[in-house]
Structures are given as structure tokens and as C-alpha cells.
Design a protein around this motif. Sequence first.
Motif, PDB file in Angstrom:
ATOM      1  N   VAL A   3      11.029  54.735 -10.227  1.00 52.06           N
ATOM      2  CA  VAL A   3      10.472  56.034 -10.594  1.00 52.06           C
ATOM      3  C   VAL A   3      11.596  57.062 -10.540  1.00 52.06           C
ATOM      4  O   VAL A   3      12.285  57.191  -9.515  1.00 52.06           O
ATOM      5  N   GLY A   4      11.797  57.767 -11.638  1.00 50.37           N
ATOM      6  CA  GLY A   4      12.836  58.780 -11.697  1.00 50.37           C
ATOM      7  C   GLY A   4      12.269  60.145 -12.025  1.00 50.37           C
ATOM      8  O   GLY A   4      11.071  60.316 -12.246  1.00 50.37           O
ATOM      9  N   CYS A 207      -0.994  68.721 -16.163  1.00 51.14           N
ATOM     10  CA  CYS A 207      -1.043  68.909 -14.715  1.00 51.14           C
ATOM     11  C   CYS A 207      -0.136  67.883 -14.048  1.00 51.14           C
ATOM     12  O   CYS A 207       0.462  67.033 -14.717  1.00 51.14           O
ATOM     13  N   MET A 208      -0.044  67.968 -12.741  1.00 55.50           N
ATOM     14  CA  MET A 208       0.826  67.058 -12.000  1.00 55.50           C
ATOM     15  C   MET A 208       0.252  65.642 -11.985  1.00 55.50           C
ATOM     16  O   MET A 208      -0.968  65.443 -12.023  1.00 55.50           O
ATOM     17  N   ILE A 209       1.133  64.688 -11.903  1.00 61.34           N
ATOM     18  CA  ILE A 209       0.742  63.273 -11.912  1.00 61.34           C
ATOM     19  C   ILE A 209      -0.198  62.966 -10.748  1.00 61.34           C
ATOM     20  O   ILE A 209       0.064  63.348  -9.597  1.00 61.34           O
ATOM     21  N   GLY A 210      -1.313  62.305 -11.089  1.00 61.36           N
ATOM     22  CA  GLY A 210      -2.311  61.974 -10.087  1.00 61.36           C
ATOM     23  C   GLY A 210      -3.385  63.022  -9.928  1.00 61.36           C
ATOM     24  O   GLY A 210      -4.360  62.806  -9.200  1.00 61.36           O
ATOM     25  N   LYS A 211      -3.235  64.154 -10.614  1.00 66.77           N
ATOM     26  CA  LYS A 211      -4.212  65.240 -10.509  1.00 66.77           C
ATOM     27  C   LYS A 211      -5.084  65.340 -11.760  1.00 66.77           C
ATOM     28  O   LYS A 211      -5.951  66.216 -11.832  1.00 66.77           O
ATOM     29  N   GLN A 252       5.594  59.456  -5.128  1.00 67.63           N
ATOM     30  CA  GLN A 252       4.902  58.555  -4.215  1.00 67.63           C
ATOM     31  C   GLN A 252       3.666  57.946  -4.860  1.00 67.63           C
ATOM     32  O   GLN A 252       3.358  56.767  -4.680  1.00 67.63           O
ATOM     33  N   TYR A 253       2.938  58.750  -5.625  1.00 70.43           N
ATOM     34  CA  TYR A 253       1.741  58.277  -6.321  1.00 70.43           C
ATOM     35  C   TYR A 253       2.082  57.109  -7.243  1.00 70.43           C
ATOM     36  O   TYR A 253       1.410  56.067  -7.247  1.00 70.43           O
ATOM     37  N   LEU A 254       3.153  57.269  -8.011  1.00 73.28           N
ATOM     38  CA  LEU A 254       3.556  56.207  -8.938  1.00 73.28           C
ATOM     39  C   LEU A 254       4.083  54.986  -8.194  1.00 73.28           C
ATOM     40  O   LEU A 254       3.797  53.842  -8.579  1.00 73.28           O
ATOM     41  N   ILE A 257       1.245  52.875  -7.048  1.00 71.41           N
ATOM     42  CA  ILE A 257       0.661  52.051  -8.106  1.00 71.41           C
ATOM     43  C   ILE A 257       1.554  50.832  -8.390  1.00 71.41           C
ATOM     44  O   ILE A 257       1.082  49.708  -8.483  1.00 71.41           O
ATOM     45  N   ILE A 258       2.845  51.070  -8.484  1.00 69.53           N
ATOM     46  CA  ILE A 258       3.783  49.978  -8.740  1.00 69.53           C
ATOM     47  C   ILE A 258       3.691  48.928  -7.639  1.00 69.53           C
ATOM     48  O   ILE A 258       3.733  47.723  -7.889  1.00 69.53           O
ATOM     49  N   GLY A 259       3.536  49.407  -6.411  1.00 68.51           N
ATOM     50  CA  GLY A 259       3.475  48.510  -5.274  1.00 68.51           C
ATOM     51  C   GLY A 259       2.101  47.892  -5.027  1.00 68.51           C
ATOM     52  O   GLY A 259       1.931  47.111  -4.100  1.00 68.51           O
ATOM     53  N   GLY A 260       1.120  48.278  -5.838  1.00 70.98           N
ATOM     54  CA  GLY A 260      -0.214  47.709  -5.697  1.00 70.98           C
ATOM     55  C   GLY A 260      -1.114  48.467  -4.753  1.00 70.98           C
ATOM     56  O   GLY A 260      -2.222  48.038  -4.446  1.00 70.98           O
ATOM     57  N   ILE A 261      -0.630  49.636  -4.263  1.00 71.06           N
ATOM     58  CA  ILE A 261      -1.467  50.486  -3.402  1.00 71.06           C
ATOM     59  C   ILE A 261      -1.879  51.687  -4.249  1.00 71.06           C
ATOM     60  O   ILE A 261      -1.077  52.550  -4.557  1.00 71.06           O
ATOM     61  N   TYR A 262      -3.122  51.727  -4.655  1.00 70.21           N
ATOM     62  CA  TYR A 262      -3.567  52.722  -5.606  1.00 70.21           C
ATOM     63  C   TYR A 262      -3.858  54.053  -4.905  1.00 70.21           C
ATOM     64  O   TYR A 262      -4.719  54.126  -4.028  1.00 70.21           O
ATOM     65  N   ALA A 263      -3.124  55.081  -5.305  1.00 76.60           N
ATOM     66  CA  ALA A 263      -3.323  56.416  -4.728  1.00 76.60           C
ATOM     67  C   ALA A 263      -4.449  57.126  -5.449  1.00 76.60           C
ATOM     68  O   ALA A 263      -4.615  56.981  -6.658  1.00 76.60           O
ATOM     69  N   HIS A 264      -5.217  57.922  -4.733  1.00 79.09           N
ATOM     70  CA  HIS A 264      -6.305  58.692  -5.341  1.00 79.09           C
ATOM     71  C   HIS A 264      -6.235  60.134  -4.833  1.00 79.09           C
ATOM     72  O   HIS A 264      -5.813  60.363  -3.721  1.00 79.09           O
TER      73      HIS A 264
END
Length: 264
Positions: A3-4, A207-211, A252-254, A257-264
Motif C-alpha cells: 500500500v502506497g 471520501c476517505m478510504i473505508g468511509k 491500515q484499512y487496506l 483487507i490484504i492480510g485477510g482482516i476486514y476493517a469496518h
Amino acid sequence: MLVGISTATYFTKLVTENSFSVICRNGGKIAEVFLTTYSEFEEDFGHLLNEVKGDTEIYSIHSLSTAFEPQLFNKAERTRKDAEKFFRKVLRVGQIIGAKCYTFHGSTRMKKTQVIDPVFFGKRMKELGDIALEYGITLCLETVHWCAFSTPDFFKVVKEYAPNIGVTLDVKQAWQSGYDWNEYLDVIGDRLKNVHLCDHDKDGNICMIGKGVFPFDKLIARLKEDGYQGPIIIEQYAKDYDSYDQVGDSVQYLNNIIGGIYAH
């Protein structure tokens, strides 16, 4: 998949050379450098970026495209050649800082009646792609709703004439163009070299990622399925956030997801 963050995310809040410490603090492992004005197209600026980038890997460059990119397709030779001088300057800066790709807009669609011939465009992209390769950089045409690559069908033609170029998928620009990002990926195939990300709400406001409502889990799953090897780059507008920490939250949100832990 790293993630960059694009330095464009901080444009108007930070000058380009001061972005790297914030990118690092926000968890960005890799960056795209947005060259914002003519003075940043000079070799000395490239050397300055090398001095201040620290451990940040610079994957790609992106210029203020309206400064010269449309004129690279002008049919007047003098105009076209003058634009090439700026094009080479940007490539040289990219070479100095170790960039692998150049996110490129090309021609603009400033008038509703404007038609861009994909054959002419593709042949010229081949020429420009060859120039970029002289600097060790892959020219990557970006999906932009107000520029040349505004529909998936356009690239179907272009890629036949420009086998040496890649693509940057901008998910924001995809939904603003009225097409699903999957339709773009279907056409892009293995030409995909870079991905730009932000989010939007149900009304289409950025909006911001995850929002918002964009399905980042589905996008990342598709990229993995397709064997994509490049980074995913956060590219927000400065007005989208109040605190730099909010950009870090997006990283962190992305990563979750990449790591398999889905952020909400």
C-alpha cells in the motif's frame, strides 16, 4: 501487495519534498511522486527528492498533466517537439529518483464534441512509450474520465498499436466515467502496472478510504486473482481529510483487507 501513497494526497498542504516524512509516518511503504509545477521538472529537484525520501521507495511519477501532455499529440510539429522537451524532463526526474512507471493522462476531452482517434493516439503512445523506456520507465496510460482513456473500449484499440505501454487504473475516475472498474480490468489485462485509490459515498462524493461504499475487498481479490504484482496507491484530495492520521487510517484499512482482516 504494498500500500502506497501519492504525494498528490498532500498537494496544497505540503510541498512535494516535505511529503515523505508524512508518508512514512502514515505507514506508506511506497510512493508516487506528483510533480506539481515546472520547477519540479528539473534535474536538481530530482536530486533533492533523493536526499529527503529516506527509506520510501518511489514507484511512479505523475506530472501536472495539463502543463504539457495534451500537446504531445498536437499535429503541429513545433508544438509537439516543445512538449517533448518537458516530457523528457519529467522522465529524467523519474530516472533520478528510481521510478519504474509514469502515470500519464495524455490528450484531454475538454469539449463534449471532441473525438480522440484511438489509432492515431495508439501510434503516438508507442512513440512516447519508446522515449520513456530510454529512461528505464514504463509509460502508463491512466483511466481518466476527462482524458483519452475514458472508456474501456478506447483501450481495446490503443493497446494494439502501443504494445510497450502499461496502465494505471484510477477507481475514482472509473466510476466518474460511468463504467464499472471490472470492465476496465477486463480490457487492461496484464498491462496493469499501477492502481490509484480513494472512496466515495452512495451519492458519488469522494471520501476517505473505508468511509464510503467502494468494495475494496472485491477489488483486492480481483487484483490477486489476476496476478497483479504492483502496488495500490492512495490518491486523495487535500480537502478529503482534516488530519494526516486519517491517511494513515486508510493505509491500515487496506493492509487489513490484504492480510485477510476486514476493517469496518
